[in-house]
Design a protein around this motif. Structure first.
Motif, PDB file in Angstrom:
ATOM      1  N   UNK A 100     -73.302  37.185-175.353  1.00  0.00           N
ATOM      2  CA  UNK A 100     -72.685  35.883-175.669  1.00  0.00           C
ATOM      3  C   UNK A 100     -72.572  34.942-174.716  1.00  0.00           C
ATOM      4  N   UNK A 101     -72.077  33.912-175.115  1.00  0.00           N
ATOM      5  CA  UNK A 101     -71.708  32.766-173.931  1.00  0.00           C
ATOM      6  C   UNK A 101     -70.725  33.432-173.122  1.00  0.00           C
ATOM      7  N   UNK A 102     -69.572  34.058-173.611  1.00  0.00           N
ATOM      8  CA  UNK A 102     -68.824  34.758-172.698  1.00  0.00           C
ATOM      9  C   UNK A 102     -69.237  35.643-171.520  1.00  0.00           C
ATOM     10  N   UNK A 103     -70.620  36.281-171.940  1.00  0.00           N
ATOM     11  CA  UNK A 103     -71.062  37.270-170.787  1.00  0.00           C
ATOM     12  C   UNK A 103     -71.600  36.439-169.685  1.00  0.00           C
ATOM     13  N   UNK A 104     -71.989  34.978-169.612  1.00  0.00           N
ATOM     14  CA  UNK A 104     -72.397  34.216-168.572  1.00  0.00           C
ATOM     15  C   UNK A 104     -71.340  34.181-167.282  1.00  0.00           C
ATOM     16  N   UNK A 105     -70.172  33.928-167.593  1.00  0.00           N
ATOM     17  CA  UNK A 105     -69.539  34.002-166.385  1.00  0.00           C
ATOM     18  C   UNK A 105     -69.265  35.276-165.652  1.00  0.00           C
ATOM     19  N   UNK A 106     -69.391  36.401-166.436  1.00  0.00           N
ATOM     20  CA  UNK A 106     -69.369  37.965-165.931  1.00  0.00           C
ATOM     21  C   UNK A 106     -70.527  37.876-165.028  1.00  0.00           C
ATOM     22  N   UNK A 107     -71.714  37.672-165.362  1.00  0.00           N
ATOM     23  CA  UNK A 107     -72.906  37.707-164.806  1.00  0.00           C
ATOM     24  C   UNK A 107     -72.850  36.901-163.510  1.00  0.00           C
ATOM     25  N   UNK A 108     -72.592  35.614-163.626  1.00  0.00           N
ATOM     26  CA  UNK A 108     -72.502  34.793-162.326  1.00  0.00           C
ATOM     27  C   UNK A 108     -71.375  35.372-161.497  1.00  0.00           C
ATOM     28  N   UNK A 109     -70.136  35.575-161.712  1.00  0.00           N
ATOM     29  CA  UNK A 109     -69.149  36.229-160.938  1.00  0.00           C
ATOM     30  C   UNK A 109     -69.818  37.414-160.352  1.00  0.00           C
ATOM     31  N   UNK A 110     -70.382  38.345-161.062  1.00  0.00           N
ATOM     32  CA  UNK A 110     -70.748  39.655-160.641  1.00  0.00           C
ATOM     33  C   UNK A 110     -72.009  39.551-159.456  1.00  0.00           C
TER      34      UNK A 110
END
Length: 432
Positions: free
Chosen positions: A52-62
């Motif tokens: 979901x939308x909360x996965x996007x910050x993790x992808x960008x940070x990783x």
């Protein structure tokens, strides 16, 4: 692979072995209709995609960390590097956990089987210690829940301490655990620099931060135990290379405490001996043993005898689900589960690590000791499944092995570590 150089072929073949092991551990139970007593073998998890939308910050940070950390590792001053390693690990772990919102940290600590439930019911610590062994068996009318019963009372005392400090909300308990657990990376870096070189430690930093172990860091007691163990070994390395009774006693106190956090951490003795052998010094040993004996004396005087508790724990372990988990599967299924915590990048590095260890590379030698520890723990039969958390105190010494591979491979392999952590976190509902 005929056209590839010999080292590339060896790395590819080793990674292929790891992949085949994982595939077999997933396929065979279903093909043979064999219930291995976890929901998504080989992990203690469920298939539950949550993208979901909360996965996007993790992808960008990783992805950002995979690109930035190697540059930081080469260029910033040493003390800044240590701070950056801790901060990056904390941000990455939190980003992964927060793909589920606050439940990503809170859910585990809300479970009755976890430490928090029993910790919040402890009144007198002295009475708890005196009656601890009596409450381990299933037959006890007031038996401890699964995790408290499965560990010495040091683990419970940690969570009692958090409760006595007034931290009772499961999310904030998780934040405390994440913060402590992330310091383990700093301890490993200090150990590598002390026993080896600063250049070696710098090369290991991105791999320590972005290891797939991040999925399990901070959401279980074993992640905290990992930090205690890592700092104990770091102090032992400092004492062995630089001398001094204070770091040696500190090492003994911390490593002795580990034995009262988890029964399996008695195997840290293998890594401790490796540290002394690499340092070529046994000077800290009497001081470290003395520090460890202080811990033993305190717990024993309080009413808990480790040597009396362990046989009772074995009985409870095999009275429970362990008797239903076949050793014939888990003796190799454990290694498949462990592969999710290190990634195929580590498997690819095994041939290079063998060569490097022979040449005196400290990173490879410590990883070799950690791998030996994992094999011993696996063969003991006391860790059938759930090793994605149980092996964390040993695994942290292995995850930086890809630093030994050719530099041109580093970027894609670092990204593969990030991808594995993201896929595990978003497609599986892990139990820890």
């Amino acid at each position: 692979m005929p056209g590839l150089p010999a080292r590339s072929r060896a790395a590819a073949a080793s990674a292929a072995v790891g992949l085949l092991l994982v595939v077999a551990s997933m396929v065979l139970p279903r093909w043979l209709d064999d219930d291995v007593r976890v929901h998504w073998p080989p992990l203690h998890a469920d298939w539950d995609p949550r993208i979901g939308i909360l996965s996007l910050p993790a992808v960008l940070i990783g992805l950002a960390l995979a690109l930035v950390l190697p540059v930081l590792a080469r260029n910033v001053p040493w003390r800044v590097l240590l701070l950056a390693a801790f901060a990056a690990t904390w941000v990455w772990v939190m980003a992964l956990a927060m793909t589920e919102g606050t439940d990503g940290l809170a859910r585990v600590f809300e479970r009755r089987q976890e430490y928090v439930y029993d910790a919040q019911g402890v009144g007198s610590i002295h009475t708890m210690l005196q009656t601890f062994v009596d409450r381990i068996p299933y037959s006890s009318p007031e038996n401890w829940h699964v995790h408290v019963a499965g560990h010495p009372p040091g683990a419970l005392l940690y969570f009692v301490g958090i409760d006595r400090l007034g931290i009772t909300d499961p999310f904030w308990i998780g934040v405390v655990c994440v913060t402590i657990a992330c310091t383990a990376v700093v301890a490993v870096l200090i150990t590598l620099r002390t026993l080896g070189t600063e250049r070696l430690a710098r090369s290991a930093m991105p791999w320590l931060v972005l290891a797939p172990t991040a999925v399990w860091t901070g959401v279980n007691g074993d992640a905290v135990f990992t930090a205690v163990a890592a700092w104990g070994l770091a102090l032992l390395a400092i004492a062995a290379k630089r001398g001094g009774a204070v770091p040696a006693i500190g090492a003994g106190l911390l490593l002795g405490s580990c034995v009262y956090l988890s029964y399996g951490l008695v195997l840290l003795g293998i890594l401790a001996v490796a540290v002394l052998l690499i340092a070529r010094s046994w000077r800290p040993l009497p001081w470290a043993v003395g520090g460890a004996l202080v811990v033993v004396a305190l717990f024993t005087a309080g009413g808990f005898a480790w040597w009396e508790a362990y046989p009772v724990l074995r009985e409870r372990y095999y009275d429970g689900i362990a008797s239903e988990r076949a050793f014939s599967y888990w003796v190799w299924g454990n290694i498949a589960a462990w592969t999710f915590t290190v990634g195929l990048a580590v498997w690819a590095a095994f041939p290079a690590a063998v060569r490097a260890a022979r040449g005196g590379n400290v990173l490879a030698q410590l990883a070799g000791a950690a791998l030996l520890t994992i094999v011993v723990a696996d063969l003991s039969g006391m860790s059938k499944a759930e090793v994605e958390r149980i092996f964390l105190p040993f695994t942290i010494w292995v995850v930086a092995l890809p630093a030994l591979l050719p530099e041109r491979w580093h970027k894609p392999l670092l990204i593969s570590q990030v991808a594995l952590a993201l896929l595990t976190q978003t497609l599986l509902l892990t139990r820890w």
